[in-house]
Design an enzyme around this catalytic site. Structure first.
Site, short mmCIF file in Angstrom:
data_model
loop_
_atom_site.label_atom_id
_atom_site.label_comp_id
_atom_site.label_asym_id
_atom_site.label_seq_id
_atom_site.Cartn_x
_atom_site.Cartn_y
_atom_site.Cartn_z
N HIS A 208 -6.35 2.00 2.25
CA HIS A 208 -5.36 1.11 2.89
C HIS A 208 -5.41 0.89 4.63
O HIS A 208 -4.82 0.14 5.10
CB HIS A 208 -3.79 1.45 2.83
N HIS B 146 0.75 -1.22 -0.06
CA HIS B 146 -0.05 -0.08 0.04
C HIS B 146 0.89 1.07 0.03
O HIS B 146 0.57 2.34 0.35
CB HIS B 146 -0.89 0.11 1.13
N ALA C 52 -8.06 2.41 7.92
CA ALA C 52 -9.22 3.33 8.37
C ALA C 52 -8.59 5.01 8.42
O ALA C 52 -9.46 5.92 8.06
CB ALA C 52 -9.50 3.26 9.75
#
Length: 393
Positions: free
Chosen positions: A322, A266, A324
């Site tokens: 990727h 990510h 929260a």
DNA sequence: ATGTAC
């Protein structure tokens, strides 16, 4: 409306999947990136977007014939790995503490590295390319070998999770450790020097870039791809060890084939084709979500995590969030919350509950359910996970 | 995110 076109009057539009307004600094950062002449078509912001260095964490930037090393960031190839095991939740009963102690004994965390280099690490095919990497890292191969199969710090973690059908999942978050960091910093410095020499007027020096076809671009791209592969394999090595530990307690050491395996970056850049053109795509805190791509979107310590499948949404350059995303800084979280809050917010999770992990308290993160709702057009949810054991880096 | 220098 699945996304919002932000009013920033930039040459490239900024499309946002966040359902909130950007902060002042965030908006400035989005504007800076979207003003660069080599940015392709538009910039996409994921629903967990927040302030980063150079570029926003949770942003996807496609570029033509150029790449921004600071936008990729220092943890090259940082990402997630997860496997769905054949075990069920009941089998974990009474075993979690032992599993946690074994993980802590066998997988180095924080600044620690492995004492010995295991065979699977020594046999990694890419070590032969080490000699071709940037001159500044040539004395770091042994360190890189000992760090392969180690977690690192920050928000890196190892978790045992259970899904809504009681299946046990193993999950971890890690990157390219010291070697990726050093490589990134070498190239970021070079890019800044080049920008100064050329007297470029950049909105932010952290947006210094390399131009395709130059030796500096080629050197960066070579090291970037190497570090991304290192990060991916690092996660594989740890996952293999993690799986063996769990099997030791749950199947008497008998190896069980995973029902699904996912390993995704990510924090990285790669060549892709979008809207019919070859571009470099930088995902900083974003996961590739092409049709049929599996991705992992972890929530905070007390929240749910999601295994997703990409919908191939082109406006997002086939990407998703990727995680929260932080709601507040680590410093602010430590001021605002107490250990009692942490204990309350991490009920049912076998994990440390002290000062050292207070900044990872769920309340310091955006509610993951909202983040998932905001990207329903980007991914479908394949599995919903809840952690039962967490080892923080 | 990573240790190195303070």
């Amino acid at each position: 409306m699945p996304y919002e076109k932000l009013e920033l009057s930039t040459p490239a539009p900024v499309l946002s999947w966040a359902n909130h307004e950007l902060g002042k600094e965030e908006a400035k950062m989005a504007k800076n990136v979207a003003s660069l002449p080599f940015v392709f078509k538009h910039v996409a912001l994921m629903p967990d977007v927040h302030l980063g260095k150079g570029a926003l964490v949770g942003s996807v930037v496609a570029t033509k014939e150029a790449v921004i090393p600071a936008a990729v960031g220092v943890d090259i190839g940082c990402g997630m790995a997860a496997i769905k095991t054949q075990f069920t939740a009941e089998q974990l009963e009474g075993k979690l503490k032992k599993i946690r102690l074994d993980i802590e004994a066998e997988i180095p965390v924080g600044f620690n590295a492995n004492k010995d280099i295991e065979k699977t690490v020594a046999n990694w095919q890419r070590w032969v390319d080490f000699k071709d990497l940037h001159g500044g890292v040539q004395d770091l191969q042994n360190k890189a070998m000992k760090q392969m199969g180690s977690l690192g710090g920050g928000n890196h973690f190892i978790e045992v999770c259970v899904d809504t059908e009681n299946a046990v999942w193993l999950m971890l978050h890690s990157g390219s450790r010291n070697i990726g960091n050093v490589l990134a910093q070498c190239h970021i410095s070079t890019a800044k020097e080049l920008a100064k020499l050329a007297e470029l007027t950049l909105p932010d020096l952290d947006l210094a870039y390399f131009v395709a076809g130059t030796p500096e671009f080629d050197a960066y791209w070579r090291d970037l791809q190497w570090a991304q592969n290192y990060a991916r394999y690092n996660r594989d090595v740890m996952m293999a060890r993690f799986k063996r530990i769990v099997e030791k307690y749950l199947s008497g050491g008998k190896s069980k084939k995973p029902l699904l395996e996912v390993n995704c970056h990510h924090n990285y850049a790669e060549k892709e084709v979008h809207f019919g053109e070859d571009v470099y795509v930088t995902r900083k805190g974003a996961v590739r979500a092409q049709q049929e791509d599996y991705g992992i979107i972890p929530g905070s310590m007390g929240a749910k995590s999601f295994i997703v499948k990409g919908k191939g949404n082109h406006d997002s350059y086939c990407s998703c969030s990727h995680g929260a995303g932080r709601l507040m800084s680590r410093t602010k979280a430590k001021k605002q919350f107490t250990i009692d809050d942490l204990i309350q917010q991490t009920q049912g999770v076998e994990c440390r509950k002290d000062d050292a992990v207070l900044d990872e308290i769920p309340g310091a993160y955006k509610p993951i359910e909202q983040v998932m709702a905001n990207q329903a057009d980007l991914v479908e949810i394949v599995a919903t996970l809840k952690q039962v054991l967490c080892v923080k880096g």
